[in-house]
Design a protein around this motif. Structure first.
Motif, PDB file in Angstrom:
ATOM      1  N   ARG A  53       0.855  -1.189   0.000  1.00  0.00           N
ATOM      2  CA  ARG A  53       0.000   0.000   0.000  1.00  0.00           C
ATOM      3  C   ARG A  53       0.885   1.230   0.000  1.00  0.00           C
ATOM      4  O   ARG A  53       1.916   1.253   0.669  1.00  0.00           O
ATOM      5  N   TYR A  54       0.467   2.259  -0.735  1.00  0.00           N
ATOM      6  CA  TYR A  54       1.246   3.494  -0.754  1.00  0.00           C
ATOM      7  C   TYR A  54       0.349   4.677  -1.059  1.00  0.00           C
ATOM      8  O   TYR A  54      -0.753   4.528  -1.576  1.00  0.00           O
ATOM      9  N   GLN A  55       0.828   5.851  -0.665  1.00  0.00           N
ATOM     10  CA  GLN A  55       0.118   7.091  -0.936  1.00  0.00           C
ATOM     11  C   GLN A  55       0.987   7.915  -1.864  1.00  0.00           C
ATOM     12  O   GLN A  55       2.141   8.212  -1.554  1.00  0.00           O
ATOM     13  N   THR A  56       0.428   8.285  -2.998  1.00  0.00           N
ATOM     14  CA  THR A  56       1.173   9.041  -3.998  1.00  0.00           C
ATOM     15  C   THR A  56       1.483  10.451  -3.495  1.00  0.00           C
ATOM     16  O   THR A  56       0.948  10.884  -2.474  1.00  0.00           O
ATOM     17  N   SER A  57       2.311  11.155  -4.231  1.00  0.00           N
ATOM     18  CA  SER A  57       2.661  12.526  -3.849  1.00  0.00           C
ATOM     19  C   SER A  57       1.448  13.454  -3.870  1.00  0.00           C
ATOM     20  O   SER A  57       1.434  14.473  -3.191  1.00  0.00           O
ATOM     21  N   THR A  58       0.405  13.066  -4.609  1.00  0.00           N
ATOM     22  CA  THR A  58      -0.818  13.872  -4.654  1.00  0.00           C
ATOM     23  C   THR A  58      -1.826  13.466  -3.590  1.00  0.00           C
ATOM     24  O   THR A  58      -2.894  14.045  -3.490  1.00  0.00           O
ATOM     25  N   GLY A  59      -1.497  12.412  -2.813  1.00  0.00           N
ATOM     26  CA  GLY A  59      -2.374  11.972  -1.739  1.00  0.00           C
ATOM     27  C   GLY A  59      -3.285  10.813  -2.082  1.00  0.00           C
ATOM     28  O   GLY A  59      -4.051  10.354  -1.236  1.00  0.00           O
ATOM     29  N   ALA A  60      -3.221  10.299  -3.297  1.00  0.00           N
ATOM     30  CA  ALA A  60      -4.071   9.176  -3.694  1.00  0.00           C
ATOM     31  C   ALA A  60      -3.561   7.884  -3.063  1.00  0.00           C
ATOM     32  O   ALA A  60      -2.373   7.591  -3.110  1.00  0.00           O
ATOM     33  N   ALA A  61      -4.475   7.121  -2.457  1.00  0.00           N
ATOM     34  CA  ALA A  61      -4.121   5.827  -1.854  1.00  0.00           C
ATOM     35  C   ALA A  61      -4.170   4.759  -2.941  1.00  0.00           C
ATOM     36  O   ALA A  61      -5.149   4.650  -3.671  1.00  0.00           O
ATOM     37  N   LYS A  62      -3.104   3.971  -3.040  1.00  0.00           N
ATOM     38  CA  LYS A  62      -2.992   2.936  -4.071  1.00  0.00           C
ATOM     39  C   LYS A  62      -2.611   1.611  -3.438  1.00  0.00           C
ATOM     40  O   LYS A  62      -2.028   1.573  -2.349  1.00  0.00           O
ATOM     41  N   ARG A  63      -2.901   0.523  -4.146  1.00  0.00           N
ATOM     42  CA  ARG A  63      -2.555  -0.822  -3.710  1.00  0.00           C
ATOM     43  C   ARG A  63      -1.970  -1.605  -4.871  1.00  0.00           C
ATOM     44  O   ARG A  63      -2.324  -1.372  -6.025  1.00  0.00           O
ATOM     45  N   MET A  64      -1.113  -2.545  -4.512  1.00  0.00           N
ATOM     46  CA  MET A  64      -0.461  -3.377  -5.505  1.00  0.00           C
ATOM     47  C   MET A  64      -0.276  -4.772  -4.889  1.00  0.00           C
ATOM     48  O   MET A  64       0.155  -4.884  -3.739  1.00  0.00           O
ATOM     49  N   ALA A  65      -0.615  -5.814  -5.625  1.00  0.00           N
ATOM     50  CA  ALA A  65      -0.397  -7.186  -5.155  1.00  0.00           C
ATOM     51  C   ALA A  65       1.020  -7.592  -5.534  1.00  0.00           C
ATOM     52  O   ALA A  65       1.436  -7.405  -6.684  1.00  0.00           O
ATOM     53  N   ILE A  66       1.768  -8.135  -4.567  1.00  0.00           N
ATOM     54  CA  ILE A  66       3.108  -8.643  -4.871  1.00  0.00           C
ATOM     55  C   ILE A  66       3.207 -10.075  -4.349  1.00  0.00           C
ATOM     56  O   ILE A  66       2.534 -10.450  -3.401  1.00  0.00           O
ATOM     57  N   SER A  67       4.058 -10.848  -4.989  1.00  0.00           N
ATOM     58  CA  SER A  67       4.210 -12.243  -4.558  1.00  0.00           C
ATOM     59  C   SER A  67       5.635 -12.498  -4.101  1.00  0.00           C
ATOM     60  O   SER A  67       6.366 -13.283  -4.695  1.00  0.00           O
ATOM     61  N   GLY A  68       6.007 -11.807  -3.053  1.00  0.00           N
ATOM     62  CA  GLY A  68       7.319 -12.021  -2.457  1.00  0.00           C
ATOM     63  C   GLY A  68       8.415 -11.240  -3.144  1.00  0.00           C
ATOM     64  O   GLY A  68       8.215 -10.610  -4.173  1.00  0.00           O
ATOM     65  N   GLY A  69       9.576 -11.265  -2.534  1.00  0.00           N
ATOM     66  CA  GLY A  69      10.728 -10.561  -3.082  1.00  0.00           C
ATOM     67  C   GLY A  69      11.515  -9.894  -1.966  1.00  0.00           C
ATOM     68  O   GLY A  69      11.528 -10.373  -0.828  1.00  0.00           O
ATOM     69  N   PHE A  70      12.133  -8.764  -2.306  1.00  0.00           N
ATOM     70  CA  PHE A  70      12.958  -8.024  -1.354  1.00  0.00           C
ATOM     71  C   PHE A  70      12.703  -6.537  -1.497  1.00  0.00           C
ATOM     72  O   PHE A  70      12.287  -6.068  -2.552  1.00  0.00           O
ATOM     73  N   MET A  71      13.002  -5.804  -0.430  1.00  0.00           N
ATOM     74  CA  MET A  71      12.882  -4.356  -0.448  1.00  0.00           C
ATOM     75  C   MET A  71      14.164  -3.765   0.129  1.00  0.00           C
ATOM     76  O   MET A  71      14.686  -4.253   1.127  1.00  0.00           O
ATOM     77  N   GLU A  72      14.630  -2.711  -0.517  1.00  0.00           N
ATOM     78  CA  GLU A  72      15.785  -1.963  -0.034  1.00  0.00           C
ATOM     79  C   GLU A  72      15.349  -0.522   0.162  1.00  0.00           C
ATOM     80  O   GLU A  72      14.712   0.059  -0.714  1.00  0.00           O
ATOM     81  N   VAL A  73      15.687   0.044   1.311  1.00  0.00           N
ATOM     82  CA  VAL A  73      15.411   1.452   1.581  1.00  0.00           C
ATOM     83  C   VAL A  73      16.751   2.116   1.865  1.00  0.00           C
ATOM     84  O   VAL A  73      17.483   1.685   2.754  1.00  0.00           O
ATOM     85  N   ILE A  74      17.076   3.144   1.081  1.00  0.00           N
ATOM     86  CA  ILE A  74      18.339   3.861   1.263  1.00  0.00           C
ATOM     87  C   ILE A  74      18.237   5.221   0.581  1.00  0.00           C
ATOM     88  O   ILE A  74      17.593   5.353  -0.467  1.00  0.00           O
ATOM     89  N   ASP A  75      18.832   6.236   1.159  1.00  0.00           N
ATOM     90  CA  ASP A  75      18.904   7.581   0.569  1.00  0.00           C
ATOM     91  C   ASP A  75      17.557   8.099   0.075  1.00  0.00           C
ATOM     92  O   ASP A  75      17.420   8.550  -1.055  1.00  0.00           O
ATOM     93  N   ASN A  76      16.538   8.030   0.930  1.00  0.00           N
ATOM     94  CA  ASN A  76      15.192   8.501   0.581  1.00  0.00           C
ATOM     95  C   ASN A  76      14.650   7.870  -0.688  1.00  0.00           C
ATOM     96  O   ASN A  76      14.017   8.525  -1.515  1.00  0.00           O
ATOM     97  N   GLY A  77      14.888   6.585  -0.804  1.00  0.00           N
ATOM     98  CA  GLY A  77      14.335   5.821  -1.904  1.00  0.00           C
ATOM     99  C   GLY A  77      14.056   4.405  -1.443  1.00  0.00           C
ATOM    100  O   GLY A  77      14.766   3.863  -0.593  1.00  0.00           O
ATOM    101  N   ALA A  78      12.987   3.811  -1.953  1.00  0.00           N
ATOM    102  CA  ALA A  78      12.656   2.422  -1.663  1.00  0.00           C
ATOM    103  C   ALA A  78      12.569   1.686  -2.987  1.00  0.00           C
ATOM    104  O   ALA A  78      11.912   2.141  -3.918  1.00  0.00           O
ATOM    105  N   ARG A  79      13.250   0.568  -3.055  1.00  0.00           N
ATOM    106  CA  ARG A  79      13.197  -0.269  -4.254  1.00  0.00           C
ATOM    107  C   ARG A  79      12.663  -1.630  -3.838  1.00  0.00           C
ATOM    108  O   ARG A  79      13.217  -2.282  -2.968  1.00  0.00           O
ATOM    109  N   VAL A  80      11.575  -2.039  -4.487  1.00  0.00           N
ATOM    110  CA  VAL A  80      10.978  -3.342  -4.247  1.00  0.00           C
ATOM    111  C   VAL A  80      11.300  -4.208  -5.449  1.00  0.00           C
ATOM    112  O   VAL A  80      10.979  -3.858  -6.589  1.00  0.00           O
TER     113      VAL A  80
END
Length: 137
Positions: A53-80
């Motif tokens: 789940r995420y909220q866009t820069s305009t405030g819209a709430a969005k959802r995305m189905a994912i089937s596993g993986g990894f996430m990295e958060v660094i330097d004000n960025g998140a990569r899934v």
């Protein structure tokens, strides 16, 4: 870039599914949900089958189905890095519900010919896809 946003990138083996500034996100981590906002500490985490789940820069709430993986958060960025991912508004709900019913029927059968671990994963993916289509509260 707005003051309270950071970059989210969702990548699958086939394509970059999403790349834009967001206000916050909640990812389905192996140990539970992970909430991420701007200036989050560096992090690497394994992800479960579920709904991102995420909220866009305009405030819209969005959802995305994912089937596993990894996430990295660094330097004000998140990569899934996800095995598969689909935007909630692109999911065929009837097809996802049919997949859920098929997986439930397979799990009811007590046979060694049925791979129950695979059926459980199919059920989890179908449930995540259905949940990703639901409207945020």
């Amino acid at each position: 870039m707005a003051e309270s946003t950071f970059m989210l990138e969702v990548v699958t083996p086939e394509r970059i599914l999403y790349r834009d500034e967001i206000q916050f996100m909640v990812a389905p981590g192996i140990e539970g949900e992970l909430g991420i906002m701007k200036n989050h500490a560096p992090l690497v985490a394994a992800l479960n089958i579920g709904v991102l789940r995420y909220q866009t820069s305009t405030g819209a709430a969005k959802r995305m189905a994912i089937s596993g993986g990894f996430m990295e958060v660094i330097d004000n960025g998140a990569r899934v890095l996800a095995e598969t991912a689909e935007h909630g508004d692109e999911i065929d709900v009837l097809r996802a519900k049919a997949a859920k019913e098929r997986a439930e029927k397979r799990l009811e059968v007590k046979s060694e010919e049925i791979n129950h671990a695979r059926a459980k994963m199919s059920l989890q993916r179908a449930i995540a896809r259905i949940r990703a289509t639901e409207k945020p509260i």
